[in-house]
Write a protein that holds these residues in place. Structure first.
Motif, PDB file in Angstrom:
ATOM      1  N   ARG A 105       4.611  16.094 -42.927  1.00 35.49           N
ATOM      2  CA  ARG A 105       5.398  15.623 -41.775  1.00 35.49           C
ATOM      3  C   ARG A 105       5.629  16.769 -40.795  1.00 35.49           C
ATOM      4  N   SER A 108       2.341  17.511 -39.013  1.00 35.04           N
ATOM      5  CA  SER A 108       2.046  16.486 -38.015  1.00 35.04           C
ATOM      6  C   SER A 108       2.903  16.668 -36.766  1.00 35.04           C
ATOM      7  N   ASP A 113      -1.564  14.757 -35.532  1.00 33.58           N
ATOM      8  CA  ASP A 113      -2.247  14.052 -36.613  1.00 33.58           C
ATOM      9  C   ASP A 113      -3.637  14.620 -36.895  1.00 33.58           C
ATOM     10  N   ASP A 114      -4.275  15.197 -35.881  1.00 35.79           N
ATOM     11  CA  ASP A 114      -5.604  15.750 -36.100  1.00 35.79           C
ATOM     12  C   ASP A 114      -5.555  16.923 -37.075  1.00 35.79           C
ATOM     13  N   VAL A 116      -3.475  17.112 -39.565  1.00 34.95           N
ATOM     14  CA  VAL A 116      -3.349  16.492 -40.885  1.00 34.95           C
ATOM     15  C   VAL A 116      -4.720  16.031 -41.377  1.00 34.95           C
ATOM     16  N   ARG A 117      -5.506  15.449 -40.472  1.00 36.98           N
ATOM     17  CA  ARG A 117      -6.858  14.999 -40.844  1.00 36.98           C
ATOM     18  C   ARG A 117      -7.711  16.170 -41.319  1.00 36.98           C
ATOM     19  N   GLU A 197       1.829   7.584 -46.336  1.00 39.16           N
ATOM     20  CA  GLU A 197       2.258   7.901 -44.972  1.00 39.16           C
ATOM     21  C   GLU A 197       1.129   8.502 -44.145  1.00 39.16           C
ATOM     22  N   PHE A 198       0.168   9.123 -44.829  1.00 40.30           N
ATOM     23  CA  PHE A 198      -0.929   9.782 -44.122  1.00 40.30           C
ATOM     24  C   PHE A 198      -2.263   9.273 -44.680  1.00 40.30           C
ATOM     25  N   GLN A 200      -5.097   9.560 -43.761  1.00 39.74           N
ATOM     26  CA  GLN A 200      -6.216  10.489 -43.595  1.00 39.74           C
ATOM     27  C   GLN A 200      -6.760  10.937 -44.959  1.00 39.74           C
TER      28      GLN A 200
END
Length: 247
Positions: A105, A108, A113-114, A116-117, A197-198, A200
């Protein structure tokens, strides 16, 4: 007051057997009491006693088992099959998963978000590099490569299993039609809460499976989305290509 060993030892053994039953449900669920007894070398009454305790503790859920064939159980009551409940999954998880979710979190929020990916891909990439060596030794046969992947995943705590599936034509919204192949299941996910939550992490893992197996796999269900097991379809019989069908 000292508790006699004659009392402690049976309690320890009982607890270990209960844990074995819970782990087996995570690996094989939905699974019946009879199947668990056969796999663990226990009697059906002994397994049912542990199932009752696990159910009372909120660690497993039960459901009617789909019959293997018409009339296979006669007029008897359908067998009950067991899967891990949310509490059961948490019992097999590490508290570090909650810490990981908080860290993700933060990542992010700070980097988007990228980021996190990229982290998810890097994490899965480490597993992929190790698994690639083991799958290479299995040869080019898809089934053999899947079995090697199952062994590697189970060793790393994913409680994996695989079974062949027939022609899936007419399976509705799954998107898999006219194909036969292998259903790869993961009864446990060490990062289930984070993946919820993610997503990815699920995406990166699916892409890695495709590269490792050399075929385009399709994720049909995930623990992160509330299913009792992660299910990935691995095709072994491809549909005719558009180019061929147009001839």
């Amino acid at each position: 007051m000292n508790i006699p060993a004659s009392t402690v030892v049976p309690q320890v053994l009982e607890s270990r057997t209960r844990d074995r039953v819970l782990q087996a449900i995570g690996e094989r669920g939905p699974v019946t009491a009879a199947a668990l007894a056969d796999e663990l070398g226990l009697t059906v009454p002994a397994v049912r006693r542990h199932l009752d305790n696990l159910a009372e503790s909120g660690l497993i859920d039960d459901r009617e088992s789909a019959p293997s064939g018409a009339g296979s159980r006669g007029r008897g009551r359908p067998a009950r099959a067991y899967v891990l409940s949310e509490g059961g999954h948490q019992a097999l998880e590490s508290d570090y998963d909650h810490l990981a979710t908080e860290a993700l979190r933060f990542l992010s929020a700070e980097a988007g978000d990228d980021a996190v990916r990229r982290f998810a891909e890097a994490r899965v990439g480490q597993l992929e590099q190790r698994y690639a060596v083991e799958l290479a030794a299995a040869g080019t046969d898809t089934d053999a490569r899947v079995q090697a992947l199952v062994a590697a995943l189970t060793r790393d705590g994913f409680a994996a299993s695989a079974r062949p599936v027939g022609d899936l034509k007419g399976t509705g919204g799954s998107g898999v039609t006219g194909l036969s192949g292998i259903q790869l299941c993961q009864g446990h996910c060490p990062v289930q809460h984070a993946a919820r939550e993610f997503p990815q992490f699920c995406d990166a893992e699916t892409d890695a499976f495709s590269r490792l197996l050399g075929v385009h796999v399709q994720r049909l269900a995930t623990l992160a989305h509330g299913d009792h097991v992660c299910t990935t379809f691995v095709p072994t019989k491809a549909e005719p290509s558009t180019e061929r069908s147009s001839r």
